[in-house]
Motif scaffolding. Sequence first.
Motif, PDB file in Angstrom:
ATOM      1  N   UNK A 301       0.808  -1.223   0.000  1.00 16.83           N
ATOM      2  CA  UNK A 301       0.000   0.000   0.000  1.00 16.83           C
ATOM      3  C   UNK A 301       0.837   1.266   0.000  1.00 16.83           C
ATOM      4  N   UNK A 302       2.017   1.222  -0.639  1.00 16.90           N
ATOM      5  CA  UNK A 302       2.904   2.390  -0.699  1.00 16.90           C
ATOM      6  C   UNK A 302       2.827   2.972  -2.104  1.00 16.90           C
ATOM      7  N   UNK A 303       2.549   4.269  -2.199  1.00 14.49           N
ATOM      8  CA  UNK A 303       2.332   4.895  -3.505  1.00 14.49           C
ATOM      9  C   UNK A 303       3.274   6.097  -3.677  1.00 14.49           C
ATOM     10  N   UNK A 304       3.468   6.486  -4.934  1.00 15.81           N
ATOM     11  CA  UNK A 304       4.223   7.695  -5.236  1.00 15.81           C
ATOM     12  C   UNK A 304       5.734   7.537  -5.196  1.00 15.81           C
ATOM     13  N   UNK A 305       6.246   6.306  -5.215  1.00 19.10           N
ATOM     14  CA  UNK A 305       7.694   6.113  -5.226  1.00 19.10           C
ATOM     15  C   UNK A 305       8.268   6.413  -6.607  1.00 19.10           C
ATOM     16  N   UNK A 306       9.492   6.909  -6.633  1.00 16.26           N
ATOM     17  CA  UNK A 306      10.180   7.153  -7.892  1.00 16.26           C
ATOM     18  C   UNK A 306      10.436   5.815  -8.594  1.00 16.26           C
ATOM     19  N   UNK A 307      10.324   5.775  -9.935  1.00 15.84           N
ATOM     20  CA  UNK A 307      10.546   4.503 -10.664  1.00 15.84           C
ATOM     21  C   UNK A 307      11.898   3.860 -10.357  1.00 15.84           C
ATOM     22  N   UNK A 308      12.930   4.671 -10.126  1.00 17.23           N
ATOM     23  CA  UNK A 308      14.242   4.094  -9.838  1.00 17.23           C
ATOM     24  C   UNK A 308      14.251   3.417  -8.467  1.00 17.23           C
ATOM     25  N   UNK A 309      13.532   3.998  -7.513  1.00 25.23           N
ATOM     26  CA  UNK A 309      13.413   3.348  -6.198  1.00 25.23           C
ATOM     27  C   UNK A 309      12.641   2.034  -6.319  1.00 25.23           C
ATOM     28  N   UNK A 310      11.616   2.029  -7.156  1.00 29.31           N
ATOM     29  CA  UNK A 310      10.849   0.788  -7.378  1.00 29.31           C
ATOM     30  C   UNK A 310      11.754  -0.292  -7.978  1.00 29.31           C
ATOM     31  N   UNK A 311      12.634   0.107  -8.904  1.00 29.29           N
ATOM     32  CA  UNK A 311      13.561  -0.861  -9.512  1.00 29.29           C
ATOM     33  C   UNK A 311      14.534  -1.404  -8.459  1.00 29.29           C
ATOM     34  N   UNK A 312      14.999  -0.545  -7.568  1.00 31.78           N
ATOM     35  CA  UNK A 312      15.914  -0.996  -6.514  1.00 31.78           C
ATOM     36  C   UNK A 312      15.207  -1.960  -5.556  1.00 31.78           C
ATOM     37  N   UNK A 313      13.936  -1.692  -5.276  1.00 30.09           N
ATOM     38  CA  UNK A 313      13.174  -2.605  -4.414  1.00 30.09           C
ATOM     39  C   UNK A 313      13.055  -3.970  -5.083  1.00 30.09           C
ATOM     40  N   UNK A 314      12.842  -3.979  -6.399  1.00 26.52           N
ATOM     41  CA  UNK A 314      12.788  -5.255  -7.117  1.00 26.52           C
ATOM     42  C   UNK A 314      14.120  -5.987  -7.078  1.00 26.52           C
ATOM     43  N   UNK A 315      15.242  -5.244  -7.125  1.00 33.53           N
ATOM     44  CA  UNK A 315      16.562  -5.880  -7.080  1.00 33.53           C
ATOM     45  C   UNK A 315      16.811  -6.529  -5.720  1.00 33.53           C
ATOM     46  N   UNK A 316      16.117  -6.072  -4.685  1.00 33.66           N
ATOM     47  CA  UNK A 316      16.292  -6.677  -3.358  1.00 33.66           C
ATOM     48  C   UNK A 316      15.942  -8.166  -3.358  1.00 33.66           C
ATOM     49  N   UNK A 317      15.072  -8.568  -4.280  1.00 35.11           N
ATOM     50  CA  UNK A 317      14.689  -9.975  -4.348  1.00 35.11           C
ATOM     51  C   UNK A 317      15.897 -10.862  -4.596  1.00 35.11           C
ATOM     52  N   UNK A 318      16.929 -10.320  -5.261  1.00 37.49           N
ATOM     53  CA  UNK A 318      18.111 -11.106  -5.627  1.00 37.49           C
ATOM     54  C   UNK A 318      19.319 -10.744  -4.760  1.00 37.49           C
ATOM     55  N   UNK A 319      19.066 -10.163  -3.592  1.00 36.36           N
ATOM     56  CA  UNK A 319      20.139  -9.880  -2.649  1.00 36.36           C
ATOM     57  C   UNK A 319      19.822 -10.549  -1.314  1.00 36.36           C
ATOM     58  N   UNK A 320      20.863 -10.855  -0.536  1.00 40.55           N
ATOM     59  CA  UNK A 320      20.646 -11.469   0.767  1.00 40.55           C
ATOM     60  C   UNK A 320      21.678 -10.936   1.742  1.00 40.55           C
ATOM     61  N   UNK A 321      21.375 -11.064   3.034  1.00 38.19           N
ATOM     62  CA  UNK A 321      22.280 -10.642   4.093  1.00 38.19           C
ATOM     63  C   UNK A 321      22.292 -11.727   5.160  1.00 38.19           C
ATOM     64  N   UNK A 322      23.440 -12.369   5.331  1.00 35.28           N
ATOM     65  CA  UNK A 322      23.559 -13.498   6.264  1.00 35.28           C
ATOM     66  C   UNK A 322      22.520 -14.581   5.965  1.00 35.28           C
TER      67      UNK A 322
END
Length: 510
Positions: A301-322
């Motif tokens: 339910x988060x709206x109004x994000x910049x497209x580049x921020x949305x792309x970075x959020x999608x890249x999080x799917x392929x990152x991990x920490x510990x």
Amino acid sequence: METIIIGVVGLIIGAVVAWIAVNTVAKSKSRKIIEEAEKEAETIKKNKLLEVKEKFLGLKADLEKQVSVRNSKIQSQEARLKQRELVLNQKQEELQKRKNETEAVRENLEAQMEVVEKKKQELGKIHKLEIERLEALSGLSAEEAKERMAESLKEEAKSQASAYINEIVEEAKMTANKEAKKIVVQSIQRVATETAIENAITVFHIDSDEIKGRIIGREGRNIRALEAATGIEIIVDDTPEAIILSGFDPVRREVARLALHQLVQDGRIHPARIEEVVNKVRKQVEEEIIETGKRTTIDLGIHGLHPELIRMIGRMKYRSSYGQNLLQHSRETANLCAVMASELGLNPKKAKRAGLLHDIGKVPDDEPELPHAILGMKLAEKYKEKPDICNAVGAHHDEVEMTSLLAPIVQVCDAISGARPGARREIVEAYIKRLNDLEQLAMSYPGVVKTYAIQAGRELRVIVGADKIDDVQTENLSNEIAKKIQDEMTYPGQVKITVIRETRSVAFAK
């Protein structure tokens, strides 16, 4: 001829006589009509006059009634006015009497005040004589006595205030800890969690071992081209019907997996085809990254994000920490932030937004040499996020000062998501080394007898000698150890330091 003329004249005379006769009859009829009309008009006139007289008499009677009503109202109003006038006259007389009484009382008070003033002057003289007598007896002046009295009162007030402040602080600590635990527990209970996953290799299943030879190619050309195009090490060993894709970057592993899948299905495997398929798959993965980011923001339910921020959020799917998936961690942190903000009466939407964006500094394309929290704050500022959200992103690891209530909420929820059991994996050697470092750090302080790291490193028990450290030093020691752990060690969540000072009295019966 004469006969004709006579005949014509006769006819004319006859016609004239007939006209005269007709005219006479008409005149008589018209006279009768006129007479009848005049009689009828006279009758109507009389009737109308009678009607007018009746109406006039009716109106006259109505007017007389209205006049009589008005006269009665006027008379009643005059009676009320006369009554009011009488009441006002009575009140005026009473006021005059009270005024006279007040004057008399005032004169009496003035006389009494003069007497009081005289007595006050006399008392002042007596008070002055008494003070001089007391000063002579005590050997102290009045100012010195006042100062001593004030000092004693100050000391008493300080001791009472200190005790009162300690009571308030203790009560506030108990209440705050209780409320904080309640809010944290409620937040954790309302958010679903997942356990850590393996993130170094991907297993690609094949139908038969014959395909392994085609993937390797003549003299290994195909597998070398695939590794060069994807940046992933492809391990073809004796594992039946499986090829292992090894690499630290999950995006590259996903590109290699999808490219292999398409190449195996198509059947045409050669270096040129491999390069073409990898480029195509890389574009598909990029589109899927953007779609994942959009779907995540819609789900939260988060709206109004910049497209580049949305792309970075999608890249999080392929990152991990510990071993913890970064997108899952960010979603979990966002939900925890929203729940905790609601419990604290803050804006849950802004808290959820800050929680989702708190780790975007881990997935930029250029990856500059900056802490991920600072980099995430700069990215949020670059893409026009609000200042309190930027501060929450930058301050969740204390790299910058917290300026809003969102920052500690994001910090706490990030720790909850990362420190819960099963969230992250650690290498056994590093884990054991951290526990040993905790114990050795506490042992470095004088007076410490034994140290025990318990609860998987979440608590450090420090036992001190009762003959070496007193109670006040014990409290200071726990604070010093906590500060040193914060400054020198890296650990998930928080570490509770418990300092135990035990006094034993031993005697022997012989």
